[in-house]
Design an enzyme around this catalytic site. Structure first.
Site, PDB file in Angstrom:
ATOM      1  N   LYS A  49       5.149 -11.664 -18.662  1.00  0.00           N
ATOM      2  CA  LYS A  49       4.710 -10.341 -19.119  1.00  0.00           C
ATOM      3  C   LYS A  49       3.343 -10.448 -19.780  1.00  0.00           C
ATOM      4  O   LYS A  49       2.457  -9.651 -19.519  1.00  0.00           O
ATOM      5  CB  LYS A  49       5.693  -9.727 -20.134  1.00  0.00           C
ATOM      6  CG  LYS A  49       7.013  -9.234 -19.618  1.00  0.00           C
ATOM      7  CD  LYS A  49       6.961  -7.939 -18.861  1.00  0.00           C
ATOM      8  CE  LYS A  49       6.724  -8.177 -17.412  1.00  0.00           C
ATOM      9  NZ  LYS A  49       7.824  -8.370 -16.526  1.00  0.00           N
TER      10      LYS A  49
ATOM     11  N   GLU B   6       0.504 -11.271 -17.185  1.00  0.00           N
ATOM     12  CA  GLU B   6       0.168 -10.271 -16.161  1.00  0.00           C
ATOM     13  C   GLU B   6      -0.514  -9.033 -16.735  1.00  0.00           C
ATOM     14  O   GLU B   6      -1.321  -8.425 -16.054  1.00  0.00           O
ATOM     15  CB  GLU B   6       1.348  -9.924 -15.257  1.00  0.00           C
ATOM     16  CG  GLU B   6       2.502  -9.206 -15.877  1.00  0.00           C
ATOM     17  CD  GLU B   6       3.662  -8.959 -14.891  1.00  0.00           C
ATOM     18  OE1 GLU B   6       3.437  -8.864 -13.679  1.00  0.00           O
ATOM     19  OE2 GLU B   6       4.806  -8.849 -15.370  1.00  0.00           O
TER      20      GLU B   6
ATOM     21  N   ASN C 248       0.419   0.333   6.130  1.00  0.00           N
ATOM     22  CA  ASN C 248       0.946  -0.563   5.098  1.00  0.00           C
ATOM     23  C   ASN C 248       1.563  -1.737   5.833  1.00  0.00           C
ATOM     24  O   ASN C 248       2.320  -1.530   6.777  1.00  0.00           O
ATOM     25  CB  ASN C 248       2.002   0.204   4.276  1.00  0.00           C
ATOM     26  CG  ASN C 248       2.701  -0.669   3.255  1.00  0.00           C
ATOM     27  OD1 ASN C 248       2.229  -1.769   2.948  1.00  0.00           O
ATOM     28  ND2 ASN C 248       3.797  -0.181   2.729  1.00  0.00           N
ATOM     29  N   GLY C 249       1.236  -2.973   5.413  1.00  0.00           N
ATOM     30  CA  GLY C 249       1.823  -4.141   6.077  1.00  0.00           C
ATOM     31  C   GLY C 249       0.735  -5.073   6.568  1.00  0.00           C
ATOM     32  O   GLY C 249      -0.442  -4.912   6.224  1.00  0.00           O
TER      33      GLY C 249
ATOM     34  N   GLU D 171      10.086 -15.118 -18.819  1.00  0.00           N
ATOM     35  CA  GLU D 171       9.771 -13.697 -18.617  1.00  0.00           C
ATOM     36  C   GLU D 171       8.738 -13.224 -19.647  1.00  0.00           C
ATOM     37  O   GLU D 171       7.821 -12.453 -19.320  1.00  0.00           O
ATOM     38  CB  GLU D 171      11.066 -12.875 -18.687  1.00  0.00           C
ATOM     39  CG  GLU D 171      10.908 -11.366 -18.637  1.00  0.00           C
ATOM     40  CD  GLU D 171      10.270 -10.819 -17.362  1.00  0.00           C
ATOM     41  OE1 GLU D 171      10.002 -11.590 -16.438  1.00  0.00           O
ATOM     42  OE2 GLU D 171      10.006  -9.606 -17.333  1.00  0.00           O
TER      43      GLU D 171
ATOM     44  N   ARG E 201       1.750   1.192  -6.046  1.00  0.00           N
ATOM     45  CA  ARG E 201       1.924   0.284  -4.915  1.00  0.00           C
ATOM     46  C   ARG E 201       0.644  -0.484  -4.594  1.00  0.00           C
ATOM     47  O   ARG E 201       0.669  -1.474  -3.852  1.00  0.00           O
ATOM     48  CB  ARG E 201       2.359   1.053  -3.677  1.00  0.00           C
ATOM     49  CG  ARG E 201       3.656   1.790  -3.839  1.00  0.00           C
ATOM     50  CD  ARG E 201       3.992   2.535  -2.577  1.00  0.00           C
ATOM     51  NE  ARG E 201       4.344   1.630  -1.505  1.00  0.00           N
ATOM     52  CZ  ARG E 201       5.567   1.186  -1.273  1.00  0.00           C
ATOM     53  NH1 ARG E 201       6.568   1.579  -2.021  1.00  0.00           N
ATOM     54  NH2 ARG E 201       5.811   0.360  -0.287  1.00  0.00           N
TER      55      ARG E 201
ATOM     56  N   CYS F 213       0.852  -1.171   0.000  1.00  0.00           N
ATOM     57  CA  CYS F 213       0.000   0.000   0.000  1.00  0.00           C
ATOM     58  C   CYS F 213       0.893   1.228   0.000  1.00  0.00           C
ATOM     59  O   CYS F 213       2.082   1.141   0.272  1.00  0.00           O
ATOM     60  CB  CYS F 213      -0.877  -0.001   1.240  1.00  0.00           C
ATOM     61  SG  CYS F 213      -1.820  -1.524   1.403  1.00  0.00           S
TER      62      CYS F 213
ATOM     63  N   LYS G  67       2.916  -3.396  -7.561  1.00  0.00           N
ATOM     64  CA  LYS G  67       4.326  -3.431  -7.929  1.00  0.00           C
ATOM     65  C   LYS G  67       5.223  -3.891  -6.791  1.00  0.00           C
ATOM     66  O   LYS G  67       6.181  -4.610  -6.975  1.00  0.00           O
ATOM     67  CB  LYS G  67       4.765  -2.036  -8.394  1.00  0.00           C
ATOM     68  CG  LYS G  67       6.189  -2.044  -8.858  1.00  0.00           C
ATOM     69  CD  LYS G  67       6.416  -1.081  -9.972  1.00  0.00           C
ATOM     70  CE  LYS G  67       7.743  -1.318 -10.626  1.00  0.00           C
ATOM     71  NZ  LYS G  67       7.757  -2.503 -11.483  1.00  0.00           N
TER      72      LYS G  67
HETATM   73  C1  G6P Z   1       5.885  -7.844  -8.075  1.00  0.00           C
HETATM   74  C2  G6P Z   1       6.065  -6.991  -9.301  1.00  0.00           C
HETATM   75  C3  G6P Z   1       7.057  -7.644 -10.252  1.00  0.00           C
HETATM   76  C4  G6P Z   1       8.365  -7.917  -9.542  1.00  0.00           C
HETATM   77  C5  G6P Z   1       8.161  -8.716  -8.249  1.00  0.00           C
HETATM   78  C6  G6P Z   1       9.419  -8.747  -7.408  1.00  0.00           C
HETATM   79  O1  G6P Z   1       5.260  -9.033  -8.404  1.00  0.00           O
HETATM   80  O2  G6P Z   1       4.824  -6.801  -9.954  1.00  0.00           O
HETATM   81  O3  G6P Z   1       7.287  -6.794 -11.354  1.00  0.00           O
HETATM   82  O4  G6P Z   1       9.209  -8.639 -10.382  1.00  0.00           O
HETATM   83  O5  G6P Z   1       7.152  -8.106  -7.452  1.00  0.00           O
HETATM   84  O6  G6P Z   1       9.688  -7.447  -7.000  1.00  0.00           O
HETATM   85  P1  G6P Z   1      11.108  -6.867  -6.683  1.00  0.00           P
HETATM   86  O7  G6P Z   1      10.854  -5.430  -6.350  1.00  0.00           O
HETATM   87  O8  G6P Z   1      11.626  -7.638  -5.494  1.00  0.00           O
HETATM   88  O9  G6P Z   1      11.965  -7.043  -7.869  1.00  0.00           O
END
Ligand code: G6P
Length: 609
Positions: A486, A489, A98-99, A482, A27, A2, A604
């Site tokens: 992509k 998602e 947040n958390g 990957e 976030r 969050c 994210k």
């Molecule tokens: C989320 C994001 C991804 C990312 C993953 C790990 O799932 O949507 O894009 O790869 O977290 O995040 P980090 O910040 O640890 O790379």
């Protein structure tokens, strides 16, 4: 997950809160809300959906105040409803969180026995009532917060205001990021600096267990024992341009196109030095890297796939054994640790909870040698690591990671080459060859970006599909993974990736005219093997979409579509081959009309398990 923002000023802070929440929306974007202290009252507005909807409601209700807090949510406890949206209020105390609070059930029972009633299903509401309960015992807001956090187990960043204390807000942090922004006669709190960058660049990163009081002209920070502490002030160099869309339609599109620049910046030091120096990984890196006898990579999501590419590089270039594991798996199993191995965590955000916990677990098993590859300076994971390599991708806003991935790959390649040099496995000629290849990398990536119109035309054919299969071999197998990630998602097409050699052990059963098969087929030592795998697909009526190099001598035929990426760039080929799969996913999502930057159910930054 969050996003939190808070402000106290001489001016109306509502626009600051709204602007901050828009910047934090990456976030979490299920719901949003703000609470302001207005005279003797706390007023709140919350809405499910995007910040813009809440903004409209706040404007309609004439919200104005010089003290307030705001929140954008990614639901964990309790569904996406207005009642579960933050801020939560208990008798004039408003709070954003947040958390995850792990002992919320127990605290809820305690509070019910004390006569508190609950309006939401969240763990957060418990904290609001607990603060009010302590205020009733005669404490002030800061003391109440300091007492309450000692009763919580779990992770939190908290910002709190009270109608009875209109001259300050208070905040606390454990396991989730929170910083204080220092202005002139006004101060702020935020989950990350992007939320307040228009007001100030001067920030203090709170440490684990810290609480703080933030008034207009004063900020006081206290450690976990409630003792006053001085925390270092930093000046953020996050560029405003990286937070703005500019001429692009989506942040993902912008970030895909920023990759030549992001790679150039990330590689600048090594190209300028014309050599692989351990100091790239921080002070004392030579000592550490010289001792290591193997590598253990830990990461989540796209970062895990970067680690999966790195395994091929590290073993083949440096000769050191390398394992890669998903952080959420590693942290919960009995691991036979070898403390002579270097633990490498990879994280764009530097705050992914599972990666952080996996790192802590590795340290508890005796791993003293730790390295973080990260894109966010001063974030939690690099701060918990002995060595750091910062990718210089700039702020990444699109939920689907793009430029962070390719710059992580660049950083990991530097690690493989540096380890090889320290091991005596890289002679001067090879080193010069790698540096030359790195120097050309941004240009090769730009060539791949120029394929966008061709790739967009393929996307039209993918858009109506339900499923897609991605194939790759060797170091390009993680690029297939990957590519599938992509696509799924952001376009919501079900996509899977397989090592091409594994096709006949199962996924071939799925292949028919409705299952497009994307193949990453560069002109490397495995091309002939991949061609045989493609024949297996064609023989079953499958349609192939092949990304191959200029020099691969591989032609189109019925049911076989080919896009040629630039001339084969050797060992860095996985980085160049990432670009077409990113563009394919982006254009397919565009054609399907999905919310590219904010795909459903995702966020994210994943600061929960
Ligand atoms: C989320 C994001 C991804 C990312 C993953 C790990 O799932 O949507 O894009 O790869 O977290 O995040 P980090 O910040 O640890 O790379």
């Amino acid at each position: 997950m969050c996003g939190i923002v808070g402000a106290i000023a001489d001016r109306n802070v509502v626009p600051v809160l709204i602007e901050g929440l828009k910047r934090l929306e990456y976030r979490g974007y299920d719901s949003a809300g703000i609470a302001v202290v207005d005279g003797q009252d706390v007023r709140r507005v919350r809405r499910t959906g995007r910040v813009a909807e809440m903004e409209g409601a706040a404007a309609g209700e004439g919200f104005r105040s010089s003290l307030g807090i705001g929140h954008t949510r990614w639901a964990t406890h309790g569904g996406v409803t207005e009642a579960n949206a933050h801020p939560h209020i208990s008798h004039g105390v408003a709070l954003v969180h947040n958390g995850i609070i792990e002992n919320h059930e127990e605290q809820r029972e305690r509070l019910r026995a004390l006569g508190y009633e609950f309006e939401s299903q969240t763990d957060t509401e418990v904290i609001a009532h607990l603060i009010h309960h302590h205020l009733k015992q005669g404490t002030d807001l800061l003391q109440a917060l300091q007492r309450v956090v000692k009763e919580l187990t779990g992770a939190y960043a908290l910002a709190v205001v009270s109608r009875k204390e209109p001259e300050r807000l208070v905040c606390a942090r454990m396991g989730c990021p929170l910083l204080v922004g220092l202005g002139e006669g006004e101060n702020f709190v935020a989950s990350d600096v992007s939320a307040i960058i228009q007001a100030t660049r001067r920030v203090i990163f709170l440490e684990e267990g810290d609480t703080a009081e933030v008034a207009r002209d004063r900020v006081r920070v206290f450690d976990a024992d409630d003792q006053p502490v001085q925390r270092e002030e930093h000046v953020s160099d996050v560029s405003l341009a990286s937070l703005e869309l500019g001429p692009y339609r989506h942040f993902m599109q912008k970030e895909i196109h920023e990759q030549p620049r992001a790679l150039g910046d990330t590689l600048e030091a090594v190209i300028d030095a014309a050599g692989f120096e351990p100091s790239l990984f921080g002070a004392g890196a030579e000592d550490v890297l010289q001792q290591v006898e193997g590598i253990q990579i830990l990461a989540c999501g796209t970062s895990y796939y970067a680690g999966s590419v790195a395994r091929y590089w590290i073993e083949s270039i440096s000769g050191l054994p390398c394992s890669v594991e998903i952080a959420s798996e590693y942290r919960y199993r009995t691991v036979v640790a070898n403390p002579k191995h270097l633990v490498v965590t990879i994280s764009q955000s530097g705050e992914t909870l599972d990666t952080m916990e996996a790192l802590k677990y590795a340290k508890s098993l005796g791993h003293a040698h730790t390295l973080s590859i990260c894109n966010v300076p001063e974030s939690a994971i690099p701060r918990a690591s002995r060595l750091v390599f910062y990718t210089r991708a700039g702020a990444e806003i699109g939920v689907a990671s793009t430029k962070a991935f390719t710059t992580q790959l660049a950083g990991l390649f530097l690690l493989a080459a540096t380890l090889a040099k320290l091991n005596g496995r890289l002679d001067a000629e090879q080193e010069a060859g790698y540096i030359e290849a790195l120097r050309h990398l941004p240009g090769s990536v730009q060539h791949a970006l120029n394929l966008e119109p061709q790739i967009a035309s393929w996307a039209e054919r993918f858009a109506p599909k339900q499923h897609a299969l991605f194939l790759g071999r060797g170091v390009h197998y993680p690029i297939a993974l990957e590519g599938a990630l992509k696509l799924k998602e952001i376009s919501y097409i079900h996509a899977e990736a397989y090592p091409a050699g594994e096709l006949k052990h199962g996924p071939l059963a799925l292949v028919d005219a409705d299952m497009p098969v994307v193949v990453i087929a560069p002109n490397d030592g495995l091309l002939e093997k991949v061609k045989s795998n493609m024949q297996e697909v064609r023989a079953r009526g499958g349609e192939l979409f092949v990304f191959t190099d200029q020099d691969s001598n591989f032609g189109e035929s019925e049911g076989v579509h080919v896009i040629r990426t630039p001339r084969h760039v050797g060992v860095l080929s996985p980085i160049v081959h990432t670009i077409p799969v990113q563009l394919l996913a982006y254009h397919t999502a565009l054609a399907r009309g999905t919310d590219v930057d904010k795909p459903r159910n995702l966020a994210k930054s994943v600061t929960v398990e």
